[in-house]
Design an enzyme around this catalytic site. Structure first.
Site, PDB file in Angstrom:
ATOM      1  N   HIS A 191      -6.486  11.870 -15.383  1.00 17.57           N
ATOM      2  CA  HIS A 191      -6.964  10.501 -15.524  1.00 17.57           C
ATOM      3  C   HIS A 191      -6.722  10.084 -16.976  1.00 17.57           C
ATOM      4  CE1 HIS A 191     -10.114   7.361 -15.746  1.00 17.57           C
ATOM      5  NE2 HIS A 191     -10.105   7.344 -14.428  1.00 17.57           N
ATOM      6  N   LYS A 207     -20.846   9.015  -9.796  1.00 12.66           N
ATOM      7  CA  LYS A 207     -20.024   9.501  -8.680  1.00 12.66           C
ATOM      8  C   LYS A 207     -20.756  10.577  -7.879  1.00 12.66           C
ATOM      9  CE  LYS A 207     -15.806   8.934 -11.419  1.00 12.66           C
ATOM     10  NZ  LYS A 207     -14.920   7.836 -11.032  1.00 12.66           N
ATOM     11  N   CYS A 250      -5.872   4.738 -12.735  1.00 14.75           N
ATOM     12  CA  CYS A 250      -5.967   5.230 -14.131  1.00 14.75           C
ATOM     13  C   CYS A 250      -5.181   6.516 -14.325  1.00 14.75           C
ATOM     14  CB  CYS A 250      -7.419   5.443 -14.562  1.00 14.75           C
ATOM     15  SG  CYS A 250      -8.431   3.978 -14.435  1.00 14.75           S
ATOM     16  N   GLN A 298     -14.305  14.454 -10.369  1.00 16.61           N
ATOM     17  CA  GLN A 298     -14.033  14.397  -8.928  1.00 16.61           C
ATOM     18  C   GLN A 298     -14.490  15.625  -8.169  1.00 16.61           C
ATOM     19  OE1 GLN A 298     -13.305  11.773  -7.322  1.00 16.61           O
ATOM     20  NE2 GLN A 298     -12.812  10.486  -9.068  1.00 16.61           N
ATOM     21  N   ASP A 305     -12.617  18.511 -16.616  1.00 20.70           N
ATOM     22  CA  ASP A 305     -13.013  17.187 -16.146  1.00 20.70           C
ATOM     23  C   ASP A 305     -13.426  17.345 -14.682  1.00 20.70           C
ATOM     24  OD1 ASP A 305     -13.154  14.689 -15.035  1.00 20.70           O
ATOM     25  OD2 ASP A 305     -11.275  13.957 -15.879  1.00 20.70           O
TER      26      ASP A 305
END
Ligand code: PMP
Length: 397
Positions: free
Chosen positions: A114, A217, A355, A194, A191
């Protein structure tokens, strides 16, 4: 354990009403207990934290602190420092700005990233820090041989890698990468924006030094995110009230723990509600969510692949993916497809480059993709309605 009932938990999400929401990778909804926690904060004990001693600040401070404990436990990170941020982007920037870099240092990232896990590292170029970007194979798995080679060349301070792609849904072998980083003395930032909503994530097993994710999220409120770090090795990049033990005419002693990194009045109600969100997910069980979503993801990928004119961009391996699936329809702009799905079928998906422009360039998709992303409240029926709507749109081209 037995599969949980998405139908049952949907009652906690009144916003789902008459829409089919498949844009959970952008932001998910909050269940009633999370919304109630926000409202309760506003109605009953809204106050600043870590300042003063009156009764409201005592309740707010205690609950805000406790929320950090809950989040730390949720990611197996009790031994580290768990900091509340605004989102993943802020968390990654705090690491990029909080390490003391020297010219010649190198950072390694990947083509899956991202923009939020690319631009903060690229900006370090001004300080003489160079950036290497690792590629992917045809099945979207990371080129680990290239990573090994890059590490062997020396000078790598930090590897920053996504745990799961927000475009392709493919997960990365973080444990293996952690082993490679340890061997070469590099720090590892993951990261988890997700991965965290879809599968169990345990920092002690992953072996990373930093974990970043977005509260919004994982059923938490917008404006919440987390930076976890193994040890307090960062310099605080924002200075001011709330992050100091004491201030004299010349200098200051920073506070211990997360307070050092949360200068200024934080999002108190949001942070407390984020604690409620991870409790909510724990009660369902992340492993159960993962298995449930995998069944729907397989159905979605297989269904899309059978529709003429549809191209699917997703991981084909059940053991290394989450519920994020990209696709295109020949001859139609992804924007048009998303618009038709919304207008004609009440289905909300994301379209565009997500993104991830370097990844789109790599995939040869300048217009981006249509992306359907699941959550624990997604039902099989919703997947089937999406498949029917995509068939219909594809037939009408
Ligand atoms: N990394 C990944 C993999 C993401 O999917 C996202 C959100 N799309 C981000 C970072 C940025 O998250 P936020 O907008 O909450 O900062």
């Amino acid at each position: 354990g037995k599969e949980f009932s998405a139908e049952e938990i949907r009652r906690d999400f009144p916003i789902l009403g008459d829409i089919i929401y498949l844009d959970n990778a952008a932001t998910s909804f909050s269940p009633e207990p999370v919304v109630e926690a926000l409202v309760e904060f506003e109605h009953r004990y809204r106050a600043n934290v870590g300042r003063g001693i009156h009764r409201l600040t005592q309740i707010a401070t205690q609950r805000y602190w406790h929320a950090h404990e809950k989040v730390a436990r949720f990611i197996g990170g009790e031994a580290g420092v768990t900091i509340f941020t605004k989102n993943t982007t802020e968390a990654i920037n705090m690491v990029a700005q909080g390490l003391s870099w020297k010219p010649g240092d190198r950072v390694v990232t990947t083509v899956l990233e991202h923009h939020s896990n690319l631009l903060p590292w690229r900006a370090l170029g001004k300080q003489g820090v160079s950036l290497d970007v690792i590629g992917i194979d045809a099945d979207y798995s990371l080129d680990l041989a290239a990573l090994e080679e890059t590490l062997e060349r020396g000078g790598v301070r930090l590897v920053a890698v996504t745990h799961a792609s927000n475009v392709l849904g493919v997960t990365t072998p973080v444990e293996e990468i952690a082993g490679m980083c340890q061997k070469h003395g590099a720090l590892l930032l993951v990261d988890a924006a997700q991965s965290l909503p879809h599968m169990p994530v345990d920092v002690s097993r992953l072996g990373c030094d930093f974990l970043c994710f977005s509260g919004h999220k994982v059923f938490g409120p917008t404006g919440t995110g987390v930076l976890w770090m193994r040890e307090a090795i960062l310099e605080p990049s924002v200075l001011g009230g709330g992050m100091v033990e004491s201030v004299t005419a010349e200098e200051f002693v920073p506070a211990e723990g997360y307070q050092r990194y949360e200068a200024g009045t934080p999002n108190v109600g949001g942070g407390i509600a984020l604690g409620v969100a991870v409790d909510y997910l724990s009660t369902i069980g992340m492993e159960r969510i993962h298995q449930y979503e995998e069944r729907l993801t397989a159905r979605l990928i297989e269904g899309l692949s059978r529709i003429e004119g549809v191209r699917v961009y997703a991981s084909r391996r059940a053991g290394s993916r989450i519920g994020v699936v990209s696709f295109t329809i020949d001859g139609l702009h992804p924007q048009e497809v998303a618009h038709l799905l919304d207008e004609e079928a009440d289905i909300l998906v994301r379209s565009g480059h997500h993104c991830c422009q370097p990844l789109m360039e790599h995939l040869g998709l300048p217009n981006g993709t249509v992306r359907a992303s699941l959550a624990a409240y997604t039902t099989e029926q919703e997947i089937d309605l999406l498949l029917a709507a995509v068939s219909e749109i594809s037939r009408g081209r």
